[in-house]
Enzyme design. Structure first.
Site, PDB file in Angstrom:
ATOM      1  N   ALA A   1     -20.220 -21.954 -33.480  1.00 33.11           N
ATOM      2  CA  ALA A   1     -20.694 -21.851 -32.095  1.00 33.11           C
ATOM      3  C   ALA A   1     -20.165 -23.022 -31.256  1.00 33.11           C
ATOM      4  O   ALA A   1     -19.015 -23.414 -31.403  1.00 33.11           O
ATOM      5  CB  ALA A   1     -22.211 -21.752 -32.058  1.00 33.11           C
ATOM      6  N   CYS A   2     -21.005 -23.582 -30.407  1.00 33.87           N
ATOM      7  CA  CYS A   2     -20.550 -24.644 -29.499  1.00 33.87           C
ATOM      8  C   CYS A   2     -20.187 -25.934 -30.219  1.00 33.87           C
ATOM      9  O   CYS A   2     -19.597 -26.828 -29.619  1.00 33.87           O
ATOM     10  CB  CYS A   2     -21.613 -24.914 -28.433  1.00 33.87           C
ATOM     11  SG  CYS A   2     -21.846 -23.547 -27.273  1.00 33.87           S
ATOM     12  N   SER A   3     -20.532 -26.051 -31.492  1.00 34.52           N
ATOM     13  CA  SER A   3     -20.195 -27.251 -32.267  1.00 34.52           C
ATOM     14  C   SER A   3     -18.845 -27.146 -32.960  1.00 34.52           C
ATOM     15  O   SER A   3     -18.452 -28.049 -33.700  1.00 34.52           O
ATOM     16  CB  SER A   3     -21.270 -27.516 -33.331  1.00 34.52           C
ATOM     17  OG  SER A   3     -22.508 -27.815 -32.746  1.00 34.52           O
ATOM     18  N   ALA A   4     -18.120 -26.065 -32.733  1.00 36.23           N
ATOM     19  CA  ALA A   4     -16.911 -25.789 -33.511  1.00 36.23           C
ATOM     20  C   ALA A   4     -15.833 -26.861 -33.372  1.00 36.23           C
ATOM     21  O   ALA A   4     -15.073 -27.097 -34.313  1.00 36.23           O
ATOM     22  CB  ALA A   4     -16.350 -24.418 -33.133  1.00 36.23           C
TER      23      ALA A   4
ATOM     24  N   SER B   1     -18.334 -23.843 -23.932  1.00 40.09           N
ATOM     25  CA  SER B   1     -18.706 -23.699 -25.341  1.00 40.09           C
ATOM     26  C   SER B   1     -17.990 -24.734 -26.206  1.00 40.09           C
ATOM     27  O   SER B   1     -17.985 -25.917 -25.874  1.00 40.09           O
ATOM     28  CB  SER B   1     -18.426 -22.267 -25.805  1.00 40.09           C
ATOM     29  OG  SER B   1     -19.086 -21.992 -27.018  1.00 40.09           O
TER      30      SER B   1
END
Length: 382
Positions: free
Chosen positions: A156-159, A341
Site C-alpha cells: 500500500a502507501c508504505s511500498a 500513495s
C-alpha cells in the site's frame, strides 16, 4: 562498500485538476442526485448528499490540486471517473509500465547510469492492474535491461520504503549492486469521486529511486531500515480497481447505474480511525528507530513523510521532534500533488533537498493500509 540512494526520478501526468474544478463537478452531481431522489429523501429512505467546498478540502487535507492521467471523465458529472482504453498485453505498453518507464528514465539520467547497469527493478506500488506478468518485468523489457531480475510488491502507501529496504537486502545478499525501485500510482482509478469524504484525496504519478552499492560516497547513505505491519481493514481497496475506466472507454459501463455512488471495488477508509491509530504508531516507530541507531530526534535535518494529509504530517513532526519543531523539517508537497500513495515520500524527497548538507541525518517514512509503516534512515554523503 556502503549502500546509497543516489538519484530519484518523477513522472507526472499531463492533466491537473484544481479544487475548484473538482468541487464544481461534485456539487453538480449532488444537485442531480438530490433532485432525482427527492421523494425518497423526503420520505427518509435516502440521505441527501452534501456539497463539498475548496475550503473544506484544503482545511481537511492541505490539498489544492492533483495530477491525473484523464481529466475529462473525472470532471464529467455523469461519469466522474478516468477513462482510458484497455491495452493488449504484449502489443502495447501497459499504462503502469509506461509511467514507470518514464520515471525510471528520469532517475537513470539523474544517476548518470544506463539501463544495462541496473541489476534489478522492484515495482513497489499500492495498486497493480494485473497479477502477472509483473509490471516490473514489463519495464525491464521496455527499457532494454537485458540481464538481472524484476518483480512487483505491494505494501500500500508504505511500498516505497519497503521497496528500498528490499533493494538494500538484495544488494547485501549479493543479488546485484544497482537496483531501481519504482512507485507507480494510478490512484484516480481506485478513487470514488462521488464520496465527499475522499473525492479530493489522490493524484496520479510515478516515482523511481536508484539504490547503489559504492566505494565512493554519493547521494545519501542508507544507514538502516525499520518495517512494521499490523492488520486493519480501516483502509482498503478491492482488486479490479481499473476495470471501471476500461469498461467506460469501451462504452460498456461496469455498473448499471452510475448515478449511485459505487464503492465495492474502490478506495474506502475510516478516516478518523486511521488518524487516531496510525499517527501515534508512526511517531513511535520513527522514535524507536532513531534510538536504536543512537540518533536523537533533534539531529534530524529532514523528515520526508508520506504525504497523506497535512494534519498527519504536522502531528507526526511535533510528536517526534517536539511541539515547537520547525515545519521545514517535514516539507509538504501535498498541496500540488495530492496524496500520491506509495510515491509520495519519494516525490517529497525529490523536490525538497535544498538546505541538506553533507553529514546531515534524515528520515524517509511512509505509512498506510495494512497497517504498514516503513522508516529509512539516511545520511547525506556529498
Amino acid at each position: 562498500m556502503a549502500i546509497y540512494l543516489t538519484a530519484t526520478g518523477v513522472h507526472k501526468p499531463a492533466y491537473k485538476i484544481s479544487n475548484d474544478e473538482l468541487v464544481a463537478t461534485f456539487n453538480t452531481y449532488v444537485d442531480a442526485y438530490n433532485q432525482e431522489h427527492a421523494q425518497a429523501i423526503a420520505a427518509g429512505e435516502k440521505q441527501a448528499l452534501q456539497y463539498s467546498t475548496s475550503e473544506f478540502i484544503e482545511k481537511a487535507s492541505g490539498i489544492k490540486s492533483r495530477y491525473v492521467i484523464d481529466k475529462k471523465g473525472i470532471l464529467d458529472p455523469q461519469i466522474m471517473a478516468p477513462i482510458f482504453p484497455a491495452r493488449k498485453l504484449g502489443e502495447e505498453l501497459s499504462v503502469m509500465a509506461e509511467m514507470g518507464l518514464a520515471a525510471l528514465q528520469d532517475a537513470l539520467k539523474n544517476a548518470n547510469l544506463s539501463a544495462d547497469e541496473l541489476d534489478g527493478i522492484i515495482c513497489a506500488s499500492s495498486n497493480f492492474q494485473r497479477c502477472y506478468p509483473a509490471i516490473a518485468i514489463e519495464v525491464q523489457h521496455a527499457i532494454g535491461m537485458t540481464h538481472g531480475f524484476a518483480y512487483d510488491m505491494n505494501v500500500a502507501c508504505s511500498a516505497a520504503t519497503f521497496g528500498i529496504a528490499q533493494a538494500v537486502g538484495s544488494i547485501k545478499a549479493g543479488l546485484g549492486k544497482k537496483i531501481a525501485v519504482l512507485n507507480v500510482e494510478i490512484t484516480s482509478a481506485h478513487l470514488n469521486w462521488r464520496n465527499r469524504d475522499s473525492h479530493f484525496i489522490f493524484g496520479d504519478i510515478a516515482a523511481a529511486t536508484i539504490i547503489e552499492q559504492s566505494d565512493t560516497p554519493k547521494g545519501y547513505e542508507i544507514l538502516d531500515s525499520k518495517l512494521y505491519t499490523q492488520f486493519s481493514a480501516n483502509i482498503k481497496n478491492e482488486y479490479g480497481f481499473m476495470d471501471r475506466s476500461e469498461f467506460l472507454a469501451a462504452g460498456t459501463p461496469m455498473y448499471d447505474d452510475l448515478k449511485e455512488p459505487v464503492s465495492d471495488k474502490l478506495f474506502l477508509q475510516e478516516g478518523r480511525k486511521v488518524f487516531r491509530e496510525v499517527c501515534p504508531k508512526v511517531s513511535e516507530i520513527i522514535t524507536t528507530h532513531l534510538s536504536e541507531n543512537a540518533i536523537s530526534p533533534q539531529q534530524i535535518k529532514r523528515m520526508w513523510l508520506h504525504q497523506a494529509n497535512i494534519n498527519m504530517i504536522d502531528l507526526i513532526l511535533r510528536t517526534v521532534v517536539g511541539k515547537d519543531a520547525d515545519k521545514a523539517i517535514a516539507p509538504v508537497v501535498i498541496a500540488e500533488y495530492g496524496n500520491t500513495s506509495s510515491a509520495s515520500p519519494v516525490v517529497a524527497f525529490h523536490e525538497t533537498q535544498e538546505g541538506v548538507d553533507a553529514g546531515d541525518l534524515c528520515v524517509m517514512c511512509s505509512f498506510g493500509a495494512g497497517y504498514s509503516i516503513g522508516s529509512v534512515l539516511l545520511k547525506k554523503a556529498n
